[in-house]
Write an enzyme that holds these catalytic residues in place. Sequence first.
Site, PDB file in Angstrom:
ATOM      1  N   GLU A   1      -6.939   4.479   7.890  1.00  0.00           N
ATOM      2  CA  GLU A   1      -6.749   5.912   7.606  1.00  0.00           C
ATOM      3  C   GLU A   1      -7.988   6.495   6.942  1.00  0.00           C
ATOM      4  O   GLU A   1      -8.254   7.704   7.045  1.00  0.00           O
ATOM      5  CB  GLU A   1      -5.489   6.107   6.737  1.00  0.00           C
ATOM      6  CG  GLU A   1      -4.225   5.892   7.568  1.00  0.00           C
ATOM      7  CD  GLU A   1      -3.011   5.435   6.793  1.00  0.00           C
ATOM      8  OE1 GLU A   1      -2.989   5.567   5.556  1.00  0.00           O
ATOM      9  OE2 GLU A   1      -2.080   4.926   7.434  1.00  0.00           O
TER      10      GLU A   1
ATOM     11  N   HIS B   1      -9.499   0.945   4.863  1.00  0.00           N
ATOM     12  CA  HIS B   1      -8.236   1.141   5.587  1.00  0.00           C
ATOM     13  C   HIS B   1      -8.494   2.060   6.781  1.00  0.00           C
ATOM     14  O   HIS B   1      -9.327   2.973   6.698  1.00  0.00           O
ATOM     15  CB  HIS B   1      -7.196   1.762   4.641  1.00  0.00           C
ATOM     16  CG  HIS B   1      -5.822   1.759   5.233  1.00  0.00           C
ATOM     17  ND1 HIS B   1      -5.424   2.684   6.154  1.00  0.00           N
ATOM     18  CD2 HIS B   1      -4.760   0.933   5.044  1.00  0.00           C
ATOM     19  CE1 HIS B   1      -4.164   2.427   6.515  1.00  0.00           C
ATOM     20  NE2 HIS B   1      -3.741   1.365   5.852  1.00  0.00           N
TER      21      HIS B   1
ATOM     22  N   GLY C   1       2.495   1.909  10.797  1.00  0.00           N
ATOM     23  CA  GLY C   1       3.494   2.973  10.685  1.00  0.00           C
ATOM     24  C   GLY C   1       4.202   3.317  11.983  1.00  0.00           C
ATOM     25  O   GLY C   1       4.867   4.352  12.066  1.00  0.00           O
TER      26      GLY C   1
ATOM     27  N   LYS D   1       0.066   4.238  -0.251  1.00  0.00           N
ATOM     28  CA  LYS D   1      -0.609   5.423   0.304  1.00  0.00           C
ATOM     29  C   LYS D   1      -0.381   6.626  -0.634  1.00  0.00           C
ATOM     30  O   LYS D   1      -0.301   6.439  -1.837  1.00  0.00           O
ATOM     31  CB  LYS D   1      -0.132   5.687   1.729  1.00  0.00           C
ATOM     32  CG  LYS D   1      -0.175   4.427   2.590  1.00  0.00           C
ATOM     33  CD  LYS D   1      -0.005   4.707   4.044  1.00  0.00           C
ATOM     34  CE  LYS D   1       0.085   3.396   4.792  1.00  0.00           C
ATOM     35  NZ  LYS D   1       0.001   3.557   6.219  1.00  0.00           N
TER      36      LYS D   1
ATOM     37  N   ASN E   1       0.870  -1.180   0.000  1.00  0.00           N
ATOM     38  CA  ASN E   1       0.000   0.000   0.000  1.00  0.00           C
ATOM     39  C   ASN E   1       0.906   1.229   0.000  1.00  0.00           C
ATOM     40  O   ASN E   1       1.494   1.565   1.020  1.00  0.00           O
ATOM     41  CB  ASN E   1      -0.889  -0.037   1.257  1.00  0.00           C
ATOM     42  CG  ASN E   1      -1.696   1.233   1.436  1.00  0.00           C
ATOM     43  OD1 ASN E   1      -1.787   2.058   0.512  1.00  0.00           O
ATOM     44  ND2 ASN E   1      -2.289   1.397   2.604  1.00  0.00           N
TER      45      ASN E   1
ATOM     46  N   SER F   1       3.406  -2.483  10.334  1.00  0.00           N
ATOM     47  CA  SER F   1       4.853  -2.543  10.610  1.00  0.00           C
ATOM     48  C   SER F   1       5.495  -3.872  10.211  1.00  0.00           C
ATOM     49  O   SER F   1       6.417  -4.338  10.886  1.00  0.00           O
ATOM     50  CB  SER F   1       5.122  -2.215  12.072  1.00  0.00           C
ATOM     51  OG  SER F   1       4.747  -0.865  12.345  1.00  0.00           O
TER      52      SER F   1
ATOM     53  N   GLU G   1      -5.404  -5.207  10.525  1.00  0.00           N
ATOM     54  CA  GLU G   1      -4.386  -4.180  10.742  1.00  0.00           C
ATOM     55  C   GLU G   1      -4.676  -3.438  12.049  1.00  0.00           C
ATOM     56  O   GLU G   1      -5.506  -2.503  12.059  1.00  0.00           O
ATOM     57  CB  GLU G   1      -4.391  -3.171   9.592  1.00  0.00           C
ATOM     58  CG  GLU G   1      -4.106  -3.773   8.238  1.00  0.00           C
ATOM     59  CD  GLU G   1      -3.517  -2.738   7.288  1.00  0.00           C
ATOM     60  OE1 GLU G   1      -2.385  -2.939   6.852  1.00  0.00           O
ATOM     61  OE2 GLU G   1      -4.182  -1.721   7.022  1.00  0.00           O
TER      62      GLU G   1
HETATM   63  C1  PEP Z   1      -0.831   0.052   6.135  1.00  0.00           C
HETATM   64  O1  PEP Z   1      -1.015   1.257   6.198  1.00  0.00           O
HETATM   65  O2  PEP Z   1      -1.632  -0.665   5.521  1.00  0.00           O
HETATM   66  C2  PEP Z   1       0.352  -0.502   6.773  1.00  0.00           C
HETATM   67  C3  PEP Z   1       0.353  -1.766   7.067  1.00  0.00           C
HETATM   68  O3  PEP Z   1       1.387   0.382   7.048  1.00  0.00           O
HETATM   69  P1  PEP Z   1       2.828   0.022   7.649  1.00  0.00           P
HETATM   70  O4  PEP Z   1       3.300  -1.255   7.018  1.00  0.00           O
HETATM   71  O5  PEP Z   1       3.685   1.190   7.294  1.00  0.00           O
HETATM   72  O6  PEP Z   1       2.652  -0.143   9.120  1.00  0.00           O
END
Ligand code: PEP
Length: 247
Positions: free
Chosen positions: A97, A95, A171, A13, A11, A210, A165
């Site tokens: 976000e 997601h 992040g 973003k 992703n 992460s 998630e």
């Molecule tokens: C995400 O935003 O879907 C995600 C998993 O981000 P990160 O791997 O940076 O934690």
Amino acid sequence: MTAPKPLIAGNWKMNGLAAALSEAKAVAAGAAASAARVAICPPSLLVHRMSEALAGTPVLVGGQDCHTDESGAFTGDVSAEMLADAGAKLVILGHSERRSGYRETDALVAGKVKAALRAGLEPIVCVGETLEERKAGQALAIVTRQVRGSLPTELAGKAFAVAYEPVWAIGTGLTPTTPEIEEMHRAIRATLVEMFGEAGRAVPILYGGSVKPSNAAEILHADEVGGALVGGASLKAQDFLGIVNAL
Ligand code: PEP
């Protein structure tokens, strides 16, 4: 029932100008022998160019969101049909976000899932609890409620994935322990079987939050983990390939 190939989706973003297509091409070159299905979900403006750049490779291209409608007066939005027309095969929906920044509810996410199916896209539906919810002992209840509310019955018989998630792991460099991931993935699996019968056993449940090359092997081999949704570490081909080839 044979287990589907794990899915590892990046992703991007709101990152990536045209120059970043070289990273996607490097992923395609390095992922040719991967045991996983690999996808990259760039910003919608890059979907078309990336689909062309990756044509003939096994790496799929996906969107990061879509509108519920096919077309209309929705300034700034992109429909599932537009993503498919540009070459997308998948789309990330719900997601965290978008749930937090755009107040997306489970019902809206379910509407977007229906739009994705209408356009022939494979939805990756995200769910996950906040740190406060985990600390309050509500993580399992919140996430299974999100699964029930975000997955419409129209998904029966269709290809889709669920991505667990934890919001606090996105992040941040923090991850749940492997037993915590397994506990949640088993609860999601039970909910999928409740909703879709035996077919629910074949739905890949991705872990996201992460994931990086150093923790990918342990996470990807955990019980009921059917792949990963990767944010930050998907932006550089070397890092993403470290995850893709950790299987
Ligand atoms: C995400 O935003 O879907 C995600 C998993 O981000 P990160 O791997 O940076 O934690």
